[in-house]
Design an enzyme around this catalytic site. Structure first.
Site, PDB file in Angstrom:
ATOM      1  N   ASP A  36       0.924  -1.237  -0.156  1.00  0.00           N
ATOM      2  CA  ASP A  36       0.041   0.082   0.034  1.00  0.00           C
ATOM      3  C   ASP A  36       0.996   1.254  -0.101  1.00  0.00           C
ATOM      4  OD1 ASP A  36      -2.194  -1.543  -0.100  1.00  0.00           O
ATOM      5  OD2 ASP A  36      -3.111  -1.139   1.823  1.00  0.00           O
ATOM      6  N   ASP A  79     -14.451  33.389 -33.776  1.00  0.00           N
ATOM      7  CA  ASP A  79     -15.163  32.978 -34.990  1.00  0.00           C
ATOM      8  C   ASP A  79     -16.235  32.085 -34.226  1.00  0.00           C
ATOM      9  OD1 ASP A  79     -16.578  31.467 -37.048  1.00  0.00           O
ATOM     10  OD2 ASP A  79     -14.682  31.748 -38.377  1.00  0.00           O
ATOM     11  N   GLY A  84      -5.014  25.806 -33.590  1.00  0.00           N
ATOM     12  CA  GLY A  84      -4.198  26.612 -34.112  1.00  0.00           C
ATOM     13  C   GLY A  84      -4.296  26.908 -35.682  1.00  0.00           C
ATOM     14  N   LEU A  85      -5.560  26.394 -36.069  1.00  0.00           N
ATOM     15  CA  LEU A  85      -5.703  26.489 -37.599  1.00  0.00           C
ATOM     16  C   LEU A  85      -7.106  27.248 -37.854  1.00  0.00           C
ATOM     17  CD1 LEU A  85      -4.658  23.099 -39.291  1.00  0.00           C
ATOM     18  CD2 LEU A  85      -3.651  25.464 -39.673  1.00  0.00           C
TER      19      LEU A  85
HETATM   20  S1  SF4 Z   1      -7.488  -0.427  -2.830  1.00  0.00           S
HETATM   21 FE1  SF4 Z   1      -6.233  -2.375  -3.077  1.00  0.00          FE
HETATM   22  S2  SF4 Z   1      -3.891  -1.526  -3.188  1.00  0.00           S
HETATM   23 FE2  SF4 Z   1      -5.244   0.162  -2.231  1.00  0.00          FE
HETATM   24  S3  SF4 Z   1      -5.196  -0.024  -0.280  1.00  0.00           S
HETATM   25 FE3  SF4 Z   1      -7.187  -0.954  -0.700  1.00  0.00          FE
HETATM   26  S4  SF4 Z   1      -6.282  -3.239  -1.058  1.00  0.00           S
HETATM   27 FE4  SF4 Z   1      -4.343  -1.929  -0.823  1.00  0.00          FE
END
Ligand code: SF4
Length: 507
Positions: free
Chosen positions: A36, A279, A414-415
């Site tokens: 995480d 325009d 741009g055109l």
């Molecule tokens: S969404 Fe998935 S990767 Fe993100 S914190 Fe939760 S378990 Fe972990």
């Protein structure tokens, strides 16, 4: 929980990280598995912050699950306090750690650390990132703002600015724009939070006369609590666009009891004149599809119709908490709101509506690119290019200038029209070529299903006439005309059919 390739919002602890990273002197102890820590990259890679978020992860691994993960949390919290000496700490669990039921709040309390420790209970399987940020900010304000106190009337009225966070869309620049605007109006800014505030600053929130609510997704709950507890009213208008900025100034003048004429000192936006000077074929009646967080999507629809002359053909949001506001706004434009967090549903809607411009998030940028439709990003989630080095607000009159530039230029590329006509036989501008900013290769969206088995053919003069249509809408004009002809049982498309179809779809 649905596994997905892309997602508009992360789990709620990412929202808590956005608040912690925005603040100074606050530390977040997060009970979370090893993987995480990826979340750090959102801030260092995408937002290009110069330092890691102030987060300590317990980073437990599979082998730890058989032992005491609660003890792991306690040592992580203790060490985090010793190492960072924060003014305050927040503690909680990520999705996976929530399943361990270790109760980070209770464990941290038992440690009796010498600073306020605010437990976060963020149900990862029911709620998402913005809700997590709002709940974290509310819990912090509630724990630190203290009881209501008497405010003596001062010569200058003061307000707090609430809602900007890390990873928010142009928050840094919106705050600067708002501080300048409020100073011109003679209103003092007491505290900006969470962005740049310390826990100690939050104890001063109650000193202001009212609150400016910049991002309801993040700070509405806290603003409502401050209104109830500290008697501070808050602004309802989000100043994105020229009209909304004028309404916001009037609202601030009313809350601060100042003369709205003070606003005459504010430099107006160039958007209205620029929009009139372009325009009209670029803007008037252009079919635009809008999708983002509720605040930016609702604001974008107002600007698109009232300030640029576009036609809003679709409006939607992934912010389920604000679905009612989005539905009310959609009704004003005569469309049905799309409230979903499934990007495939959004893509299907874009294909169905065939807009000429998409205003959205990073996800819509991908969708539009694949379909060869011009797009501008105007809401989080955003990617690295949406955190520009230059000053680039969305709010206030300067924000309206930025919006004009970033929404109108994808359409103009741009055109000018006469150049497009002059070069229409050029290899770069033939029917199959998409504009270079869309990758150069056209992948036309599949034609809308037609309830007919008629095969339509183009008469030579009609085909020639079609080539006069600018290349970036030619594919769409072809598909619309074929659909129009097939639905009417016409086997040959003549010049007349082409113009009848044009009139029909322009209605
Ligand atoms: S969404 Fe998935 S990767 Fe993100 S914190 Fe939760 S378990 Fe972990």
């Amino acid at each position: 929980m649905q596994l997905t390739l892309w997602t508009y919002e992360g789990p709620p602890h990412i929202g808590a990280m956005r608040v912690a990273t925005a603040m100074r002197g606050l530390h977040y102890v997060l009970h979370a598995p090893q993987g995480d820590t990826y979340a750090d990259l959102l801030f260092t890679m995408i937002e290009r912050r110069g330092s890691r978020p102030p987060v300590t992860y317990t980073t437990f691994q599979a082998r730890d699950l058989g032992s005491d993960t609660a003890e792991l949390f306690k040592s992580a919290a203790r060490e985090a306090y010793e190492r960072f000496s924060p003014e305050a700490m927040i503690v909680g669990a990520s999705c996976t750690a929530e399943l361990l039921q270790d109760d980070p709040g209770g464990l941290a309390k038992a440690l009796a650390l010498p600073c306020p420790v605010i437990p976060l209970d963020l149900p990862a399987y029911q709620k998402k990132e913005n809700w997590g940020a709002a709940e974290t900010f509310y819990r912090l304000v509630r724990a630190l703002a203290g009881p209501r106190r008497e405010r003596s009337r001062r010569a200058r009225r003061s307000c707090n600015i609430l809602g900007p966070t890390a990873l928010g869309f142009r928050c840094r620049d919106d705050v600067r724009e708002m501080e300048t605007l409020l100073a011109t109006l003679g209103v003092e800014v007491n505290v900006v939070a969470p962005l740049g505030a310390s826990p100690k600053d939050l104890t001063r929130l109650g000193d202001a006369d009212f609150n400016v609510l910049l991002y309801p997704e993040i700070a509405l709950t806290a603003a409502q609590w401050l209104e109830r507890t500290h008697g501070q009213p808050f602004t309802r208008v989000v100043p994105i666009g020229v009209g909304a900025t004028r309404d916001f100034i009037a609202e601030v003048a009313r809350l601060a009891e100042i003369d709205p004429e003070a606003a005459s000192q504010v430099e107006p936006s160039r958007l209205p004149w620029y929009a009139r000077s372009v325009d009209s074929t670029y803007l008037t009646g252009k079919r635009v599809f809008i999708f983002g967080d509720a605040t930016h999507a609702i604001a974008a629809a107002r600007i698109a119709r009232d300030e640029l002359g576009f036609t809003v053909v679709g409006l939607g949001s992934y912010s389920r908490e604000f679905a009612r506001d989005v539905r009310e706004a959609a009704a004003r434009y005569g469309v049905e709101a799309l409230v979903t967090d499934d990007y495939l549903e959004v893509e299907a809607k874009v294909m169905e509506l065939q807009p000429e411009l998409v205003l959205g998030t990073q996800m819509e940028r991908h969708i539009a690119k694949r379909l060869g439709v011009p797009c501008a990003v105007m809401s989080a989630p955003a990617h690295v290019q949406d955190f520009p080095a230059r000053y680039s607000p969305q709010m206030g009159f300067e924000g309206a200038n930025v919006i004009f530039d970033s929404w109108v230029h994808p359409l103009m590329m741009g055109l000018e029209e006469h150049l497009l006509a002059m070069f229409r036989d050029d290899a770069e501008f033939h029917d199959g070529a998409a504009p270079s900013h869309l990758g150069g290769k056209q992948t036309p969206p599949p034609a809308a299903p037609v309830a007919s088995d008629i095969v339509v053919v183009w008469a030579e003069d009609a085909e020639k006439e079609l080539r006069k249509v600018p290349f970036f809408v030619r594919g769409k004009a072809r598909r619309n005309t074929e659909k129009f002809a097939a639905e009417r049982g016409l086997e040959t498309i003549t010049v007349e059919t082409l113009y009848d179809a044009k009139a029909y779809f322009a209605r």
